[in-house]
Design an enzyme around this catalytic site. Structure first.
Site, PDB file in Angstrom:
ATOM      1  N   ILE A  46       0.828  -1.218   0.000  1.00  0.00           N
ATOM      2  CA  ILE A  46      -0.002   0.142   0.103  1.00  0.00           C
ATOM      3  C   ILE A  46       1.098   1.373  -0.062  1.00  0.00           C
ATOM      4  O   ILE A  46       0.574   2.207  -0.720  1.00  0.00           O
ATOM      5  CB  ILE A  46      -0.827  -0.179   1.148  1.00  0.00           C
ATOM      6  CG1 ILE A  46      -2.002  -1.194   1.118  1.00  0.00           C
ATOM      7  CG2 ILE A  46      -1.416   1.267   1.385  1.00  0.00           C
ATOM      8  CD1 ILE A  46      -2.665  -1.155   2.434  1.00  0.00           C
ATOM      9  N   LEU A  94      10.955   2.437  13.249  1.00  0.00           N
ATOM     10  CA  LEU A  94       9.674   2.799  14.006  1.00  0.00           C
ATOM     11  C   LEU A  94       9.505   2.108  15.348  1.00  0.00           C
ATOM     12  O   LEU A  94       8.966   2.736  16.224  1.00  0.00           O
ATOM     13  CB  LEU A  94       8.273   2.738  13.343  1.00  0.00           C
ATOM     14  CG  LEU A  94       8.291   3.687  11.959  1.00  0.00           C
ATOM     15  CD1 LEU A  94       7.314   3.309  11.167  1.00  0.00           C
ATOM     16  CD2 LEU A  94       7.790   5.032  12.578  1.00  0.00           C
ATOM     17  N   TYR A 199       1.446 -14.037  25.163  1.00  0.00           N
ATOM     18  CA  TYR A 199       1.548 -13.552  23.784  1.00  0.00           C
ATOM     19  C   TYR A 199       0.356 -14.177  22.935  1.00  0.00           C
ATOM     20  O   TYR A 199       0.578 -15.199  22.518  1.00  0.00           O
ATOM     21  CB  TYR A 199       2.794 -13.414  23.260  1.00  0.00           C
ATOM     22  CG  TYR A 199       3.029 -12.669  22.015  1.00  0.00           C
ATOM     23  CD1 TYR A 199       2.901 -11.298  21.941  1.00  0.00           C
ATOM     24  CD2 TYR A 199       3.408 -13.318  20.661  1.00  0.00           C
ATOM     25  CE1 TYR A 199       2.957 -10.594  20.793  1.00  0.00           C
ATOM     26  CE2 TYR A 199       3.408 -12.465  19.536  1.00  0.00           C
ATOM     27  CZ  TYR A 199       3.217 -11.300  19.610  1.00  0.00           C
ATOM     28  OH  TYR A 199       3.240 -10.513  18.296  1.00  0.00           O
TER      29      TYR A 199
END
Length: 281
Positions: A46, A94, A199
């Site tokens: 995208i 990030l 998790y």
């Protein structure tokens, strides 16, 4: 149900575009030569298609990337299609707050305006992992890094909008999967940031996307209170098979057995996903 059918057959919506519209068609009448945009996760899927069409319409692009080779390859493809495009590749991870701060400092040193921030990069971690800041990796990448990036760039965006008279736009790419999360967000994040046994990859991903939505809602209210000429929206891009899910299990395991290939694959310039942005008059 009717909306789903309309989407699948490509019926045009209120904008005049539908799921069969290409990004090129949506942006055909846009002149973005006065726009500077930052797009995270622009090396594939995208993000790459969004970057390509914005460059084609004249926008100056800044592409933050963890994999610099992939970013340079993406830039080369765009320049081959749009020789006059201005594309700047910069390093960022990030999942690292320090890396985000370094990126913003480097960007600010360029003395460029900033009209558009697309927080698109995403991660779906199969295995439990912790960032250098002690946060579960999916949450750190999908939400926390983008939260800090937006916070540190917000003043520049507000200043640019004021000086240029062009409304600033922030777009957070979320997912309808945000609705899959239930429970105490903070407690669950604390648990998975220190306890591998608790998790669940899909639930962790849903949590990060819910955080994107809540961030968008809160930031929209604050921008309104500040009377800043900057808007923020979050989007669900639909079913698109990018590298986020191609090698993943759990998130869409059931859907992989359904013959959805015509609406799943996303390659360079394909008719799958479109992003439209026009400066306000």
């Amino acid at each position: 149900m009717l909306e789903t059918v309309s989407y699948l057959i490509g019926s045009a919506g209120p904008t005049g575009f539908g799921s069969k519209s290409t990004a090129d068609q949506v942006t055909a009448s846009c002149d973005l030569r006065s726009i500077t945009a930052i797009i995270t996760g622009a090396t594939s899927g995208i993000g790459a298609e969004t970057a390509r069409v914005l460059a084609k319409q004249g926008a100056r692009l800044v592409l933050p990337a963890r994999n610099m080779k992939a970013a340079e390859d993406t830039k080369a493809r765009m320049v081959s299609e749009c020789p006059d495009s201005e594309i700047i590749v910069m390093a960022i991870d990030l999942s690292s707050l320090n890396s985000v701060r370094n990126f913003v400092a480097e960007f600010e040193s360029l003395n460029l305006p900033l009209n558009l921030l697309i927080n698109n990069a995403g991660k779906f971690a199969d295995e439990h992992a912790i960032s250098e800041d002690g946060i579960e990796m999916t949450f750190a990448t999908n939400y926390l890094g983008h939260f800090l990036l937006t916070k540190l760039l917000l003043r520049k965006m507000i200043e640019t909008a004021k000086e240029s008279g062009i409304q600033g736009r922030i777009v957070n790419v979320s997912s309808t999967i945000h609705g899959w999360f239930s429970g105490d967000m903070i407690q669950y994040l604390a648990e998975i940031s220190r306890n591998k046994c608790r998790y669940d990859a899909t639930r962790a991903y849903a949590l990060s996307k819910l955080a994107n939505v809540l961030h968008t809602k809160e930031l929209a209210q604050r921008l309104k209170q500040m009377q800043a000429d900057v808007t923020v929206n979050c989007i669900h891009p639909g079913i698109v098979r990018t590298r986020l899910t191609r090698e993943r299990e759990g998130l869409v395991t059931g859907l992989k057995q359904v013959p959805l290939k015509p609406i799943w694959d996303l390659s360079w310039g394909e008719k799958i996903w479109c992003f439209s942005w026009r400066p306000s008059s």
